[in-house]
Design an enzyme around this catalytic site. Structure first.
Site, PDB file in Angstrom:
ATOM      1  N   ARG A  49       0.871  -1.170   0.000  1.00 23.29           N
ATOM      2  CA  ARG A  49       0.000   0.000   0.000  1.00 23.29           C
ATOM      3  C   ARG A  49       0.907   1.217   0.000  1.00 23.29           C
ATOM      4  O   ARG A  49       1.414   1.624   1.049  1.00 23.29           O
ATOM      5  CB  ARG A  49      -0.867   0.024   1.264  1.00 23.29           C
ATOM      6  N   ALA A 177      11.200  29.584 -13.289  1.00 24.21           N
ATOM      7  CA  ALA A 177      11.642  28.647 -14.324  1.00 24.21           C
ATOM      8  C   ALA A 177      13.088  28.229 -14.074  1.00 24.21           C
ATOM      9  O   ALA A 177      13.475  27.092 -14.334  1.00 24.21           O
ATOM     10  CB  ALA A 177      11.501  29.300 -15.699  1.00 24.21           C
ATOM     11  N   GLY A 229       9.856  18.975 -18.744  1.00 29.85           N
ATOM     12  CA  GLY A 229       8.392  19.026 -18.800  1.00 29.85           C
ATOM     13  C   GLY A 229       7.834  18.637 -20.162  1.00 29.85           C
ATOM     14  O   GLY A 229       8.456  18.874 -21.192  1.00 29.85           O
ATOM     15  N   CYS A 232       7.417  21.519 -22.563  1.00 27.55           N
ATOM     16  CA  CYS A 232       8.544  22.420 -22.454  1.00 27.55           C
ATOM     17  C   CYS A 232       9.348  22.310 -23.731  1.00 27.55           C
ATOM     18  O   CYS A 232       9.537  21.222 -24.262  1.00 27.55           O
ATOM     19  CB  CYS A 232       9.359  21.954 -21.255  1.00 27.55           C
ATOM     20  N   THR A 234      12.413  23.976 -23.964  1.00 25.97           N
ATOM     21  CA  THR A 234      13.832  24.180 -23.695  1.00 25.97           C
ATOM     22  C   THR A 234      14.530  22.843 -23.903  1.00 25.97           C
ATOM     23  O   THR A 234      13.894  21.796 -23.863  1.00 25.97           O
ATOM     24  CB  THR A 234      14.093  24.673 -22.256  1.00 25.97           C
ATOM     25  N   GLY A 283       2.411  17.348 -14.575  1.00 27.66           N
ATOM     26  CA  GLY A 283       1.422  18.200 -15.211  1.00 27.66           C
ATOM     27  C   GLY A 283       0.670  17.417 -16.272  1.00 27.66           C
ATOM     28  O   GLY A 283      -0.532  17.160 -16.169  1.00 27.66           O
ATOM     29  N   ARG A 327      11.731  38.092 -24.272  1.00 23.75           N
ATOM     30  CA  ARG A 327      11.850  36.650 -24.015  1.00 23.75           C
ATOM     31  C   ARG A 327      11.093  35.859 -25.066  1.00 23.75           C
ATOM     32  O   ARG A 327      10.135  36.324 -25.661  1.00 23.75           O
ATOM     33  CB  ARG A 327      11.376  36.297 -22.612  1.00 23.75           C
ATOM     34  N   GLU A 330       8.882  29.501 -24.218  1.00 24.53           N
ATOM     35  CA  GLU A 330       9.616  28.267 -23.950  1.00 24.53           C
ATOM     36  C   GLU A 330       8.680  27.118 -23.602  1.00 24.53           C
ATOM     37  O   GLU A 330       9.041  26.194 -22.898  1.00 24.53           O
ATOM     38  CB  GLU A 330      10.606  28.477 -22.793  1.00 24.53           C
ATOM     39  N   GLY A 331       7.469  27.230 -24.063  1.00 27.71           N
ATOM     40  CA  GLY A 331       6.538  26.152 -23.800  1.00 27.71           C
ATOM     41  C   GLY A 331       5.660  25.979 -25.012  1.00 27.71           C
ATOM     42  O   GLY A 331       5.524  26.894 -25.821  1.00 27.71           O
ATOM     43  N   CYS A 357       6.442  -1.358  -7.063  1.00 26.02           N
ATOM     44  CA  CYS A 357       7.018  -1.697  -5.754  1.00 26.02           C
ATOM     45  C   CYS A 357       7.048  -3.203  -5.566  1.00 26.02           C
ATOM     46  O   CYS A 357       8.024  -3.771  -5.057  1.00 26.02           O
ATOM     47  CB  CYS A 357       6.197  -1.067  -4.634  1.00 26.02           C
TER      48      CYS A 357
HETATM   49  P1  5GP Z   1       5.102  17.419 -17.092  1.00 26.97           P
HETATM   50  O1  5GP Z   1       4.605  16.624 -15.918  1.00 26.97           O
HETATM   51  O2  5GP Z   1       3.983  17.966 -17.917  1.00 26.97           O
HETATM   52  O3  5GP Z   1       6.115  16.661 -17.892  1.00 26.97           O
HETATM   53  O4  5GP Z   1       5.922  18.650 -16.502  1.00 26.97           O
HETATM   54  C1  5GP Z   1       5.346  19.609 -15.654  1.00 26.97           C
HETATM   55  C2  5GP Z   1       6.390  20.656 -15.332  1.00 26.97           C
HETATM   56  O5  5GP Z   1       6.868  21.296 -16.533  1.00 26.97           O
HETATM   57  C3  5GP Z   1       5.911  21.802 -14.482  1.00 26.97           C
HETATM   58  O6  5GP Z   1       5.799  21.487 -13.121  1.00 26.97           O
HETATM   59  C4  5GP Z   1       6.959  22.868 -14.745  1.00 26.97           C
HETATM   60  O7  5GP Z   1       8.101  22.701 -13.921  1.00 26.97           O
HETATM   61  C5  5GP Z   1       7.367  22.586 -16.196  1.00 26.97           C
HETATM   62  N1  5GP Z   1       6.761  23.553 -17.120  1.00 26.97           N
HETATM   63  C6  5GP Z   1       5.481  23.967 -17.191  1.00 26.97           C
HETATM   64  N2  5GP Z   1       5.289  24.831 -18.194  1.00 26.97           N
HETATM   65  C7  5GP Z   1       6.493  24.990 -18.794  1.00 26.97           C
HETATM   66  C8  5GP Z   1       6.962  25.783 -19.896  1.00 26.97           C
HETATM   67  O8  5GP Z   1       6.216  26.503 -20.539  1.00 26.97           O
HETATM   68  N3  5GP Z   1       8.290  25.694 -20.182  1.00 26.97           N
HETATM   69  C9  5GP Z   1       9.145  24.906 -19.473  1.00 26.97           C
HETATM   70  N4  5GP Z   1      10.436  24.910 -19.789  1.00 26.97           N
HETATM   71  N5  5GP Z   1       8.739  24.117 -18.449  1.00 26.97           N
HETATM   72  C10 5GP Z   1       7.431  24.167 -18.111  1.00 26.97           C
END
Ligand code: 5GP
Length: 370
Positions: A49, A177, A229, A232, A234, A283, A327, A330-331, A357
């Protein structure tokens, strides 16, 4: 399947003379993301659990403890919603609620759902306006003596968590970020001084030095991951390697980390825990659900919901009136297949973690964090 990556590494040089506070060096050693390692089954007779008790202890320690399932929904305006918080609270997990709700909306939420308060974090950036709003929200949702709360991971969606005598929002999520700046460290320090009894999650960073720095300046849980992410754009970073390195650093100081970003299935979450993460933040895993915000669109007989990065042009257009000139976005913005209520996603995650587990012979005690 091991990938060698050159990683620019930020070093916080000593503050001597204030020269070269952030030098860079290139690392050539092997870095792992979640795809690289495979787990191997070990014999076990255990029935598991997954559960977690997390004592948030650090040099600045609040000595608070929190008991629940160590999964956190990311503070993105699509998934870090109050609706999501209610669903996750029923399962004992957490949501870092996005920073775009008003103080009034926060006050109304906590008043209407005191049982969910121990399962939400208030998110903030580092701007003066963000920090003022954070203070106002926390003033309206005062810290209790004991918001620690026995979670019931196996609870059915209909089962509400047990009430405690005093419910309040106890957790702050300070999010930038890129956490590599003097400004961020002093911000953590100021928030710690202003909120000595609350748990502070702070990030994001990807190295041991900065993990230590944040913990020494008041963070209880360091948020680890720059670049992995799902939305993301980047450069792809070193998800799991960063988790291993930062967890080691944090634990050495009695702190904790949350592995943030790049987790695409329960197996990835298991690897993050195996790498030393105390919590995982996701996310994309929660996108496309009823509890995520965004319009439901229909295309070719299938339904989709929008999901986007917080630095995407979609988010910037929504919250800051467009992409700032200085800027770049970046997403990215994606459409995720509609998945119905989030309960199914949560149960799938829990089930996958339990199986992982079981396969590797973990004991329930190993899933308990202190
Ligand atoms: P996921 O679970 O979707 O792979 O990642 C979620 C994480 O992506 C978030 O908690 C945050 O740290 C990162 N993140 C969210 N939006 C953006 C973005 O627009 N650009 C970048 N570089 N990272 C993001």
């Amino acid at each position: 399947q091991r990938a060698v990556q050159s990683v620019y590494r930020h070093d916080r040089a000593s503050s001597l003379g204030g020269v070269a506070a952030h030098a860079m060096r290139i690392e050539e050693d092997v870095k792992l993301d979640y795809k690289a390692p495979r787990t191997s089954p070990l014999p076990t007779t255990l029935l598991l659990r997954p559960r977690s008790t997390c004592a948030a202890a650090s040099p600045s320690s609040t000595k608070r403890s929190w008991e629940g399932v160590p999964l956190i929904v990311a503070n993105m305006d699509t998934v870090g919603t109050f609706d999501m918080a209610l669903a996750l609270a029923r399962h004992g997990a957490m949501v870092a609620v996005h920073k775009h709700y008003s103080v009034e909306e926060w006050a109304a939420f906590v008043a209407a759902h005191p049982e969910a308060a121990a399962h939400v974090a208030v998110s903030s950036g580092v701007s003066t306006a963000d920090l003022q709003k954070l203070d106002q929200i926390l003033e309206r949702c005062p810290a209790g003596q004991s918001a620690a709360h026995k979670a019931r991971p196996s609870a059915t969606p209909q089962t509400r968590p047990r009430h405690t005598s005093l419910q309040a929002v106890q957790t702050i999520c300070l999010d930038v970020a890129n956490g590599y700046s003097e400004g961020f460290v002093s911000c953590v320090q100021r928030v710690r001084a202003a909120h000595p009894s609350r748990t502070i999650i702070a990030g994001n960073v990807v190295t041991n030095e900065m993990t230590e720095e944040l913990i020494m300046h008041g963070a209880d849980v360091v948020k680890v991951g720059i670049g992995p992410g799902s939305v993301c754009t980047t450069r792809r970073q070193t998800g799991l390697s960063a988790v291993v390195e930062c967890a080691d650093a944090a634990h050495g100081l009695g702190g904790h980390i949350v592995a943030d970003g790049g987790i695409t299935n329960p197996g990835d979450a298991a690897k993050a825990f195996g790498g030393g993460a105390d919590f995982v933040m996701m996310g994309g895993m929660f996108a496309g659900t009823d509890e995520s915000h965004g319009t439901l669109v229909e295309r070719g007989g299938k339904q989709y919901k929008q999901f986007y990065g917080m630095s995407s042009s979609t988010a910037m257009a929504k919250h800051s009136g467009g992409v700032a000139e200085y800027r770049s976005s970046e997403g990215k913005t994606v459409e995720v297949a509609y998945r119905g209520p989030v309960d199914a996603v949560i149960l799938d995650l829990f089930g996958g973690l339990r199986s992982a587990c079981t396969y590797i012979g973990e004991t329930p005690t190993d899933m308990t964090l202190h």
